[in-house]
Design a protein around this motif. Structure first.
Motif, PDB file in Angstrom:
ATOM      1  N   ARG A 176      72.112  45.790 -79.952  1.00 21.35           N
ATOM      2  CA  ARG A 176      73.060  45.401 -81.015  1.00 21.35           C
ATOM      3  C   ARG A 176      72.415  44.399 -81.949  1.00 21.35           C
ATOM      4  O   ARG A 176      72.521  44.493 -83.158  1.00 21.35           O
ATOM      5  CB  ARG A 176      74.347  44.797 -80.417  1.00 21.35           C
ATOM      6  CG  ARG A 176      75.456  45.807 -80.318  1.00 21.35           C
ATOM      7  CD  ARG A 176      76.833  45.182 -80.453  1.00 21.35           C
ATOM      8  NE  ARG A 176      77.483  45.665 -81.659  1.00 21.35           N
ATOM      9  CZ  ARG A 176      78.678  45.277 -82.057  1.00 21.35           C
ATOM     10  NH1 ARG A 176      79.368  44.393 -81.360  1.00 21.35           N
ATOM     11  NH2 ARG A 176      79.201  45.749 -83.168  1.00 21.35           N
ATOM     12  N   SER A 177      71.735  43.418 -81.361  1.00 21.07           N
ATOM     13  CA  SER A 177      71.071  42.424 -82.194  1.00 21.07           C
ATOM     14  C   SER A 177      70.009  43.089 -83.068  1.00 21.07           C
ATOM     15  O   SER A 177      69.900  42.814 -84.270  1.00 21.07           O
ATOM     16  CB  SER A 177      70.430  41.354 -81.310  1.00 21.07           C
ATOM     17  OG  SER A 177      69.593  40.544 -82.085  1.00 21.07           O
ATOM     18  N   PHE A 404      77.941  38.563 -82.416  1.00 19.57           N
ATOM     19  CA  PHE A 404      78.507  39.908 -82.275  1.00 19.57           C
ATOM     20  C   PHE A 404      79.092  40.074 -80.882  1.00 19.57           C
ATOM     21  O   PHE A 404      78.766  39.314 -79.970  1.00 19.57           O
ATOM     22  CB  PHE A 404      77.449  40.984 -82.564  1.00 19.57           C
ATOM     23  CG  PHE A 404      76.216  40.884 -81.709  1.00 19.57           C
ATOM     24  CD1 PHE A 404      76.185  41.408 -80.424  1.00 19.57           C
ATOM     25  CD2 PHE A 404      75.076  40.250 -82.195  1.00 19.57           C
ATOM     26  CE1 PHE A 404      75.047  41.306 -79.639  1.00 19.57           C
ATOM     27  CE2 PHE A 404      73.927  40.137 -81.412  1.00 19.57           C
ATOM     28  CZ  PHE A 404      73.918  40.664 -80.133  1.00 19.57           C
ATOM     29  N   VAL A 407      78.785  44.979 -75.657  1.00 19.34           N
ATOM     30  CA  VAL A 407      78.923  46.429 -75.569  1.00 19.34           C
ATOM     31  C   VAL A 407      79.372  46.763 -74.142  1.00 19.34           C
ATOM     32  O   VAL A 407      78.775  46.296 -73.182  1.00 19.34           O
ATOM     33  CB  VAL A 407      77.573  47.132 -75.820  1.00 19.34           C
ATOM     34  CG1 VAL A 407      77.761  48.641 -75.829  1.00 19.34           C
ATOM     35  CG2 VAL A 407      76.943  46.644 -77.107  1.00 19.34           C
ATOM     36  N   ASN A 467      76.956  51.282 -83.156  1.00 23.28           N
ATOM     37  CA  ASN A 467      76.870  49.825 -83.081  1.00 23.28           C
ATOM     38  C   ASN A 467      77.268  49.140 -84.373  1.00 23.28           C
ATOM     39  O   ASN A 467      77.567  47.963 -84.383  1.00 23.28           O
ATOM     40  CB  ASN A 467      75.437  49.409 -82.756  1.00 23.28           C
ATOM     41  CG  ASN A 467      75.205  49.342 -81.274  1.00 23.28           C
ATOM     42  OD1 ASN A 467      75.496  48.330 -80.667  1.00 23.28           O
ATOM     43  ND2 ASN A 467      74.742  50.425 -80.703  1.00 23.28           N
ATOM     44  N   ARG A 472      81.651  43.583 -86.525  1.00 22.63           N
ATOM     45  CA  ARG A 472      80.546  42.958 -85.812  1.00 22.63           C
ATOM     46  C   ARG A 472      80.980  42.060 -84.652  1.00 22.63           C
ATOM     47  O   ARG A 472      80.419  42.095 -83.559  1.00 22.63           O
ATOM     48  CB  ARG A 472      79.698  42.168 -86.823  1.00 22.63           C
ATOM     49  CG  ARG A 472      78.640  41.289 -86.217  1.00 22.63           C
ATOM     50  CD  ARG A 472      77.683  40.735 -87.261  1.00 22.63           C
ATOM     51  NE  ARG A 472      78.298  40.059 -88.381  1.00 22.63           N
ATOM     52  CZ  ARG A 472      78.815  38.825 -88.342  1.00 22.63           C
ATOM     53  NH1 ARG A 472      78.806  38.143 -87.224  1.00 22.63           N
ATOM     54  NH2 ARG A 472      79.340  38.296 -89.431  1.00 22.63           N
TER      55      ARG A 472
END
Ligand code: ARG
Length: 613
Positions: A176-177, A404, A407, A467, A472
C-alpha cells in the motif's frame, strides 16, 4: 553532515551525488497553466460574475465551489450560495437570483450561457458547443500532457515510501505504501514538482540483535537457502518465542545489538550480507511494479547521525537522564514522556527518524517531505516532527505523515493456507494466475504469450488499483472478485474500456483522416456526447484535488465514471453507421479523447494497459 563511517553500500559521496543529479534533472514535458484549461476558465468566469453582480470582493476560500447538480436538475453545473450568504448575512436565494440575472444579461462570458436560481443554488448552463469544441481540442493537442500543469514548478518534494524491513518478506502493508507513494510522486510530477523518491529501508534496530544472535547459533545459510528471507523471518519468530520465557536470551540479543552499534566487524559483515540478500529480493518486486527510487539508504545510514541529535537533545530543558542512563523527553506539550536513547546507549527508531529528517532538509532542501506510512505510526510521526522542530534541527520544510488504513481479508490479517502471512509477491502471483484463467477462458484464440502478457497487466493492475480506489485512510478488504470485475470499480473495467475503444477505432476506416484534421468544427447531437466532453473537461481539476488532498481515489472515481459514460455512448450510438461525415469525425475525436484521458489517468496510477483484452 560528515564524519561518519560508511559501512553501507551508498557512500556519503554517492548520496551527495544523487542530490546534485536530482537538482539538475529534467522536468516533465510541456504542460499548460491552470488558467488555460476550459474548466478553470469556467471557474474564473463564475468568480467574475459573482464579484461584479454583487459588487463584492471575495476570495476563493469563501467555501463556494462548483458541483455537479443532482440528476433531476437540468443544468451543467451548480453552486450552493449558502457559504457566501452566511458570510454576508443575506439570503442565499437573493444572492443566487442576482448572480443568475447578471449572467443571463451579460454577453461577455465565453462559456457561461445562462443561469437560474433555485432554492439558494445557482444552476449554471454552459455554452455547450464552445465547451465541447475547446475541451476536445485541448485533449488532442496536449495528448499525454492533458491535465498536467506547472503549479509546483518551484517545489522539490521528498516522498518517502515503501520502506520494507530487511530479513522479512515485503508485506501487503508495504504494498500500500509503495503504490500510494508512487502515485503521489507521479501526481506531483504532473503538477510540475521536482520529486525525490526515497525508500527508507528498515535495516537497523534492536530486532537485528536478536536476529543476528539467532543466525549465529543456527545452521541457516542465506546463500544456500531456497527462500532465505522466509527462513530469516522464521528464525527471528522462533527466537523471540523462546526469548519470551528466557531473560538470558533477551540479554544476549540486547548485547548483540550493542555490539552491532559499536560496529563489531563480524556482526557488520553478517548484517550487511543479510541486507544485500533482502534488498535484492525487494528489487525484484520494484522491477515488477515498474518503480525506481532515487535514494535507498535506509535507517542504518542515520544511526551515526543520531549521536549528534542526542548530544543536542541532552542540552535541552525538555529532556533528562533517567537513573539507568536512558535519555527521556519529558517536557514537550501534548505528549507523555518518551525515550530518545536506551539505558545501554543504543539508538531508537524515533531518534534515527529525527536524524533522518534533519539530514534530508540539510542535503536536499525540499519544500515538503511526505511520509507514506500506515496510520498506526501516526503518534510516532507527531513525536518525530515536534521533537525535530523543538531541537531546531529543521527550518521551513513542511512535513506530513500521509497515513493509510490496513489491508485485511475477510476482516482478518491476511495469511496463506499454511498460515504464513501473505506477502506482496504471493498476492501479485495469485492475481496474475487468476487473470490468466479468465483470459484463457474468454480469449482462447489468442496466442499463449499474448495471453500471458495480458494476464500480467490485468493481474498487476487489479492489485494496484484496488489499493488506490479506496479512501486512503480507510482499511481495505482484499476482495479478489471485485478486483478483477468487468463491471466497474476495477482496473480491469478501465483496461477493458480502453481495449474496446481501440478496437472500435480500428474498425472505422476514417479514423486516421479524422485525427489528422487541422481544426475540425466539432459537433455533437446527443446529450451523452456532451456529458462525456464535460467529464473530460473536469479531469485537470480532478488531478488538482488528487494532489492537494493526497487522494488517488478521486482520480479512480473520475476514470470509472468516464468509462461508464463511454459505455453508455457505446450502447446508444454507432459511430460506424453515422452517415453525417462531420458528425462521424467529431465522434471519432470524442472517443479518441476518452481513450487519451483514460490512459493518462492509468499512467499516473501505474496501471499497465494491455493492447487487447
Ligand atoms: N520500516 C518501517 C516499517 O515497516 C516503516 C518506516 C517508516 N518510515 C519512517 N521514516 N519511520 O514499519
Amino acid at each position: 553532515m560528515s564524519n561518519f563511517d560508511t559501512y553501507w553500500d551508498e557512500t556519503e559521496e554517492e548520496v551527495e551525488e544523487c542530490a546534485k543529479r536530482l537538482a539538475d534533472a529534467e522536468r516533465q514535458g510541456p504542460s499548460i497553466a491552470w488558467n488555460e484549461y476550459a474548466i478553470f476558465v469556467i471557474h474564473e468566469e463564475l468568480h467574475t460574475a459573482i464579484h461584479e453582480a454583487l459588487e463584492i470582493e471575495f476570495d476563493k476560500g469563501s467555501g463556494l465551489h462548483l458541483d455537479l447538480p443532482p440528476a433531476h436538475i437540468k443544468a451543467d453545473f451548480a453552486m450552493a450560495m449558502f457559504p457566501l450568504a452566511s458570510t454576508l448575512g443575506t439570503s442565499p436565494s437573493e444572492l443566487a437570483d442576482t448572480v443568475a440575472k447578471y449572467i443571463c444579461a451579460s454577453d461577455k462570458f465565453r462559456y457561461l450561457a445562462s443561469a437560474e436560481s433555485i432554492q439558494g443554488y445557482l444552476n449554471i448552463h454552459l455554452n455547450q458547443q464552445r465547451v465541447y469544441q475547446s475541451v476536445l481540442q485541448q485533449v488532442l493537442m496536449l495528448g499525454a500532457n492533458y491535465g498536467s500543469n506547472p503549479e509546483f514548478e518551484d517545489e522539490r518534494i521528498f516522498i518517502e515510501y515503501s520502506s520494507p524491513n530487511i530479513a522479512k518478506p515485503m508485506s501487503i502493508g508495504h504494498l500500500r505504501s509503495t503504490i500510494i507513494g508512487e502515485v503521489l510522486a507521479r501526481l506531483y510530477e504532473r503538477s510540475g514538482a521536482h520529486v525525490i523518491r526515497d525508500n527508507h529501508i528498515g535495516d537497523w534496530g534492536t530486532q537485528f540483535g536478536a536476529l543476528l544472535y539467532a543466525y549465529q547459533e543456527s545452521d541457516l545459510d542465506v546463500d544456500t537457502s531456497d527462500d532465505p528471507i522466509e527462513e530469516l523471518k522464521n528464525l527471528y519468530v522462533s527466537f523471540t518465542e523462546r526469548a519470551e520465557a528466557d531473560p538470558e536470551l533477551q540479554e544476549r540479543a540486547r548485547e548483540t545489538f550493542k555490539r552491532l552499534e559499536e560496529k563489531d566487524p563480524d556482526l557488520i559483515a553478517m548484517w550487511q550480507h543479510i541486507r544485500e540478500v533482502s534488498i535484492r529480493e525487494f528489487e525484484g518486486v520494484y522491477d515488477r511494479l515498474d518503480i525506481m527510487f532515487d535514494l535507498m539508504v535506509g535507517e542504518s545510514y542515520h544511526e551515526p547521525q543520531a549521536a549528534y541529535v542526542i548530544e543536542d537533545a541532552e542540552k535541552q530543558q525538555f529532556t533528562h537522564r533517567a537513573e539507568n542512563g536512558a535519555l527521556v523527553v519529558d517536557g514537550i506539550k501534548r505528549f507523555d514522556t518518551f525515550l530518545m536513547q536506551k539505558g545501554d546507549g543504543t539508538t531508537l527508531y524515533l531518534t534515527r527518524d529525527v536524524a533522518a529528517l534533519a539530514y534530508r532538509e540539510g542535503l536536499f532542501a525540499p519544500h515538503r517531505i511526505l511520509y507514506v506510512v500506515g496510520n498506526e505510526q501516526s503518534l510516532h510521526f507527531q513525536q518525530v516532527f515536534t521533537l525535530t522542530r523543538a531541537l531546531e534541527l529543521i527550518g521551513t520544510v513542511r512535513v506530513e505523515h500521509v497515513g493509510f488504513g490496513l489491508v485485511r481479508a475477510g476482516g482478518k490479517k491476511m495469511s496463506t493456507r499454511k498460515g504464513r502471512l501473505v506477502t506482496l509477491s504471493d498476492v501479485l502471483d495469485e492475481a496474475v494466475a487468476r487473470a490468466e484463467r479468465i483470459i484463457k477462458n474468454k480469449r482462447p484464440e489468442l496466442e499463449e504469450s499474448q495471453q500471458q502478457d495480458i494476464a500480467r497487466k490485468v493481474g498487476q493492475g487489479a492489485v494496484l488499483y484496488h489499493n488506490l480506489r479506496h479512501v486512503r485512510t480507510k482499511e481495505i478488504d482484499f476482495d479478489w472478485d471485485q478486483m478483477l470485475s468487468l463491471e466497474g470499480e476495477s482496473a480491469t473495467y478501465l483496461q477493458y474500456t480502453i481495449a474496446r475503444i481501440y478496437s472500435m477505432l480500428e474498425q472505422i476506416e476514417d479514423t486516421q483522416r479524422a485525427m489528422n484534421m487541422e481544426a475540425p468544427e466539432l459537433r455533437f447531437d446527443s446529450d451523452i456526447e456532451f456529458q462525456i466532453a464535460k467529464h473530460l473537461s473536469m479531469y485537470p481539476w480532478i488531478l488538482w484535488h488528487a494532489v492537494h488532498q493526497h487522494a488517488p481515489h478521486v482520480l479512480c472515481t473520475h476514470l470509472e465514471k468516464l468509462a461508464s459514460l463511454f459505455n453508455t455512448l457505446y450502447g446508444q450510438i454507432s459511430i460506424k453507421n453515422t452517415y453525417d461525415e462531420d458528425l462521424k469525425k467529431s465522434r471519432i475525436v470524442l472517443i479518441s479523447a476518452v481513450v487519451q484521458v483514460l490512459e493518462n489517468g492509468l499512467e499516473i496510477l501505474n496501471v499497465p494497459v494491455p493492447e487487447k483484452l
